[in-house]
Design a protein around this motif. Structure first.
Motif, PDB file in Angstrom:
ATOM      1  N   ARG A 166      18.938  53.224  -7.689  1.00 33.36           N
ATOM      2  CA  ARG A 166      19.267  52.365  -8.816  1.00 33.36           C
ATOM      3  C   ARG A 166      20.590  51.658  -8.594  1.00 33.36           C
ATOM      4  NH1 ARG A 166      18.478  54.850 -14.775  1.00 33.36           N
ATOM      5  NH2 ARG A 166      16.228  55.021 -14.761  1.00 33.36           N
ATOM      6  N   SER A 167      21.575  52.420  -8.124  1.00 35.59           N
ATOM      7  CA  SER A 167      22.895  51.805  -8.009  1.00 35.59           C
ATOM      8  C   SER A 167      22.898  50.751  -6.924  1.00 35.59           C
ATOM      9  CB  SER A 167      23.958  52.859  -7.754  1.00 35.59           C
ATOM     10  OG  SER A 167      24.050  53.101  -6.403  1.00 35.59           O
ATOM     11  N   GLN A 170      21.255  47.726  -8.381  1.00 34.36           N
ATOM     12  CA  GLN A 170      22.116  47.180  -9.425  1.00 34.36           C
ATOM     13  C   GLN A 170      23.284  46.406  -8.846  1.00 34.36           C
ATOM     14  OE1 GLN A 170      23.058  50.132 -12.246  1.00 34.36           O
ATOM     15  NE2 GLN A 170      24.978  49.234 -12.879  1.00 34.36           N
ATOM     16  N   TYR A 174      24.000  42.354  -9.110  1.00 28.08           N
ATOM     17  CA  TYR A 174      25.135  41.834  -9.879  1.00 28.08           C
ATOM     18  C   TYR A 174      26.199  41.213  -8.999  1.00 28.08           C
ATOM     19  CZ  TYR A 174      23.464  42.814 -14.435  1.00 28.08           C
ATOM     20  OH  TYR A 174      22.742  42.742 -15.586  1.00 28.08           O
ATOM     21  N   GLY A 223      28.714  45.822 -14.704  1.00 24.45           N
ATOM     22  CA  GLY A 223      27.567  46.295 -13.926  1.00 24.45           C
ATOM     23  C   GLY A 223      27.997  46.833 -12.577  1.00 24.45           C
ATOM     24  N   ASN A 226      29.389  50.421 -12.624  1.00 21.38           N
ATOM     25  CA  ASN A 226      28.505  51.461 -13.176  1.00 21.38           C
ATOM     26  C   ASN A 226      29.034  52.042 -14.471  1.00 21.38           C
ATOM     27  OD1 ASN A 226      26.865  51.231 -10.992  1.00 21.38           O
ATOM     28  ND2 ASN A 226      27.868  52.873  -9.871  1.00 21.38           N
ATOM     29  N   PHE A 230      26.026  49.677 -18.662  1.00 21.35           N
ATOM     30  CA  PHE A 230      25.242  49.499 -17.438  1.00 21.35           C
ATOM     31  C   PHE A 230      25.337  50.728 -16.543  1.00 21.35           C
ATOM     32  CE2 PHE A 230      26.470  44.766 -17.826  1.00 21.35           C
ATOM     33  CZ  PHE A 230      25.491  44.585 -18.776  1.00 21.35           C
ATOM     34  N   TYR A 323      16.295  49.979 -17.708  1.00 23.09           N
ATOM     35  CA  TYR A 323      16.461  49.433 -16.363  1.00 23.09           C
ATOM     36  C   TYR A 323      15.866  48.027 -16.226  1.00 23.09           C
ATOM     37  CZ  TYR A 323      16.695  49.368 -11.345  1.00 23.09           C
ATOM     38  OH  TYR A 323      16.988  49.033 -10.062  1.00 23.09           O
ATOM     39  N   MET A 327      17.822  44.493 -15.259  1.00 20.61           N
ATOM     40  CA  MET A 327      17.499  43.623 -14.135  1.00 20.61           C
ATOM     41  C   MET A 327      17.157  42.218 -14.622  1.00 20.61           C
ATOM     42  SD  MET A 327      17.752  44.681 -11.158  1.00 20.61           S
ATOM     43  CE  MET A 327      18.538  46.138 -10.593  1.00 20.61           C
TER      44      MET A 327
END
Lengths: 454, 272
Positions: A166-167, A170, A174, A223, A226, A230, A323, A327
């Motif tokens: 995910r990170s 992400q 971003y 974002g 983290n 977000f 999530y 996105m």
């Protein structure tokens, strides 16, 4: 006159050049400041969030609980260091280091103040002034992502892996919006060096002419760090602790440290790019001494604390995004808006550079462009809504047709049944050569006749 | 090489050793993620070399694009397709290893031959090139947007085409339009209104206790009995639910007290 360049103690020439000594002093001071700021920010966050939630928060250790994070840090360091059996040991060890070091490195190019005098030597309050300072920060932060991703992978367990994936998704998404918002500033300042950008904001801070870039950067930086809303990589409701679930003791402390230093770094970058860097805010800037000597460091710190407060405020008030919503925001809102905005900025810059452009012409053009921009956005939104209602109508119609079409013979041909549709039983014709069918592909005639359906 | 500075020489020797170690690691590591990390090391060293030679912009772009984006996507895919994936050491083409030896030798001879006959010009450095546009970034921009403009645009067009192609290939039409959260909610209430057994508020969380905190542990209802809805139906079907004897309420007759006081009372299976 060689003594002017070297450090001389009581007449003894150490042969250590002053520039080297000043760099070391600045580096150590920066490191110490970042660590102290981290301790302070953790306490600040806990107190502010408690205040917002009508609690008291930590108030036992030291005055107002100020030393709480120090005590927590000591406790964390003395905890047992657990390495999971499934973990990939070298990478598990490397990940927190990879996450913490870039966080410190990124800060090297942030200017804290103008030229000051240290031990009688003139120097700027900035560790290094690279011509590509802002890109350097992007590069270093992209190395920092490795820490999180590898932590997720090397833990050898599911939740950290999901957090790591995910990170990475992400941060990659971003970073695009972030880079595009930087591009506007580069076009205005004509340089990528942080000190040059601060120098170019002598008249107006870029948050005014480049407000959309500024807003996009501020969203993207939340974002990128983290942080709530977000904070999907470490969503405790879904992923336990995300990428750092399996980490304990000092390794976990390093992740914690990296997160808070990143918070300070992205805030400082926002200040440098859009809020005048170390320059004094308007009423103070009328006093000519406000932008000289050591005072600018105060303005910088005050701006920094305001930013940190905003981060905490966001965390205290906003729920976490889902999530897919997150996105969607990144790819369908932030990136297109910043692309259109960048085009506008480039056109305005070009008109200004050509030279036959004064304020009287520029303002109506800007207003017209802004109106056009808003119109396009509204038109897109209306189109989207029409599309949704059209979809709904066609879906209703399709459902009605499906309910009426009991046999599943849509338009006269047998088609696979839609969800919720029962296919009419069709009596299969008996095969003429059952034996051949079996020898050909090893299925019994009954299986063959059922067409693969059970 | 008379005109390299001491700093640059030092950086070269440190960086080249690290990057060669990284390259060797890339070849010899058994885990694919380790190999990817070694490749990252090599790329970072390359970026440092660029910077040391005065091509600052190139160095930073090397990190942002290759290390930050390309290798990150690689890692992303590796992590998605398998955590434990190790390269199989079985030969897929017979005799591949023995064939490799003459090829490597031949390649080595070619390299040595080329290097021995190479006519390397004098070492120039980037200072003159950087000074032309008034800085590294400016001179690079001048070249990119004048002399190499066509190549630059064509390469970007190729990249965009490939990205679009990937999107076209992986695109899938939905058979049914996606329901929004609002529609799902309305539907749920309608079903509930018709008398179906639907949970309106979402299912209860599993139980959190001092000894057990996992999805296979049911939460307790106010009367002390385990809540069936708090455990996934799959786990219930497999009969692997960690059970609790219903705890006696204060004041109730203590018939289960003997079992509840045993240390491992929580490990008994629920018989529902």
């Amino acid at each position: 006159m060689a003594n002017m360049d070297h450090w001389v103690i009581n007449g003894f020439d150490t042969h250590i050049p002053w520039w080297f000594l000043l760099t070391v002093i600045k580096g150590v001071a920066l490191f110490a400041m970042l660590v102290v700021l981290t301790l302070f920010n953790i306490w600040f966050e806990r107190r502010v969030v408690s205040w917002m939630q009508m609690r008291i928060g930590p108030n036992r250790v030291g005055p107002q609980g100020l030393l709480q994070s120090l005590a927590d840090g000591v406790k964390l360091a003395l905890k047992e260091d657990i390495v999971p059996e499934n973990a990939d040991k070298p990478v598990f060890w490397l990940a927190p280091v990879l996450s913490a070091i870039p966080a410190f490195l990124a800060f090297a190019v942030i200017p804290w103040g103008p030229e000051v005098s240290i031990f009688g030597h003139r120097t700027t309050l900035q560790l290094v002034d690279l011509p590509i300072g802002v890109l350097y920060i992007l590069a270093v932060s992209s190395v920092g992502i490795y820490g999180i991703v590898l932590a997720g992978w090397s833990s050898g367990s599911t939740y950290p892996l999901l957090g790591g994936i995910r990170s990475s998704a992400q941060m990659i998404s971003y970073e695009i919006a972030m880079g595009l918002s930087f591009a506007g500033v580069f076009l205005y300042a004509g340089t990528m060096s942080t000190s040059g950008i601060v120098a170019a904001q002598e008249q107006t801070w870029y948050i005014l002419p480049l407000c959309i870039s500024g807003i996009i950067y501020i969203i993207a930086m939340v974002g990128e760090t983290n942080r709530a809303p977000f904070d999907l990589p470490e969503a405790e409701g879904e992923l336990v602790g995300g990428f750092h679930t399996e980490y304990t003791s000092l390794k976990f402390a390093l992740f914690f440290l990296a997160e808070y230093i990143n918070l300070v770094t992205v805030s400082s970058l926002a200040i440098t790019m859009f809020f005048g860097g170390w320059r004094a805010p308007w009423p103070l800037s009328l006093w000519s001494g406000a932008n000289q000597g050591w005072y600018p460091m105060i303005w910088f710190l005050v701006k920094l604390l305001i930013f940190v407060f905003v981060f905490i405020w966001l965390r205290g008030t906003l729920p976490r995004l889902r999530y897919d919503q997150f996105m969607k925001l990144g790819w369908k809102v932030l990136i297109p808006v910043s692309l259109v905005w960048l085009l506008l900025v480039a056109v305005i810059r070009q008109l200004k550079n050509v030279g036959d452009m004064d304020q009287a012409h520029l303002i109506p053009i800007c207003l017209g462009a802004a109106a056009l921009f808003v119109l396009v956005l509204v038109a897109l939104e209306v189109r989207e809504r029409n599309q949704v209602s059209r979809d709904r109508r066609s879906r209703d119609a399709a459902e009605l047709a499906r309910e009426e079409d009991l046999e599943g013979l849509g338009g006269g041909f047998p088609v696979p049944p839609m969800p919720g549709q029962q296919r009419a039983a069709i009596t299969p014709r008996p095969l003429r050569t059952p034996i051949l069918a079996v020898t050909a592909n090893g299925h019994t005639p009954a299986e063959e006749a059922s067409d693969g359906r059970q | 090489m008379g005109n390299t500075g001491h700093g640059e020489t030092f950086l070269f020797w440190v960086g080249s050793i690290i990057s060669i170690l990284g390259a060797l690691g890339l070849i010899f590591s058994k885990k694919i993620v380790h190999a990817a990390l070694c490749l990252c090391t090599v790329m970072l060293c390359l970026a440092f070399f660029y910077m040391a030679q005065g091509a600052v912009f190139l160095g930073v772009v090397q990190i942002v694009v290759y290390t930050g984006a390309v290798m990150m996507l690689f890692l992303f895919v590796l992590m998605l397709i398998g955590i434990e994936s190790q390269d199989s050491l079985v030969e897929t083409i017979r005799g591949q290893r023995w064939l490799a030896v003459p090829f490597v030798l031949a390649f080595g001879f070619v390299l040595i031959g080329v290097y021995a006959h190479a006519n390397l010009p004098e070492f120039v450095g980037t200072d003159a090139a950087n000074a032309k546009g008034g800085g590294n970034v400016q001179s690079l921009a001048l070249l990119l947007f004048s002399r190499y403009f066509w190549a630059f645009e064509v390469s970007s067009a190729v990249l965009i085409t490939s990205a679009t192609g990937a999107m076209v290939l992986t695109h899938r039409e939905r058979t049914v339009p996606r329901k929004s959260q609002r529609e799902i909610s309305i539907e749920r209430f309608e079903r509930w209104g018709k008398g179906e057994k639907v949970s309106l508020t979402g299912l209860p969380n599993p139980g959190v206790y001092a000894q057990h905190n996992a999805v296979d542990t049911p939460a307790l209802l106010p009367d002390g009995s385990p809540s069936e809805a708090s455990v996934n139906a799959t786990l219930r079907g497999r009969d692997t639910v960690r059970g609790f004897r219903p705890l006696p309420l204060p004041g109730a007759r203590r018939n289960g007290a003997a079992v509840a006081s045993r240390g491992d009372a929580g490990n008994e299976e629920v018989s529902q």
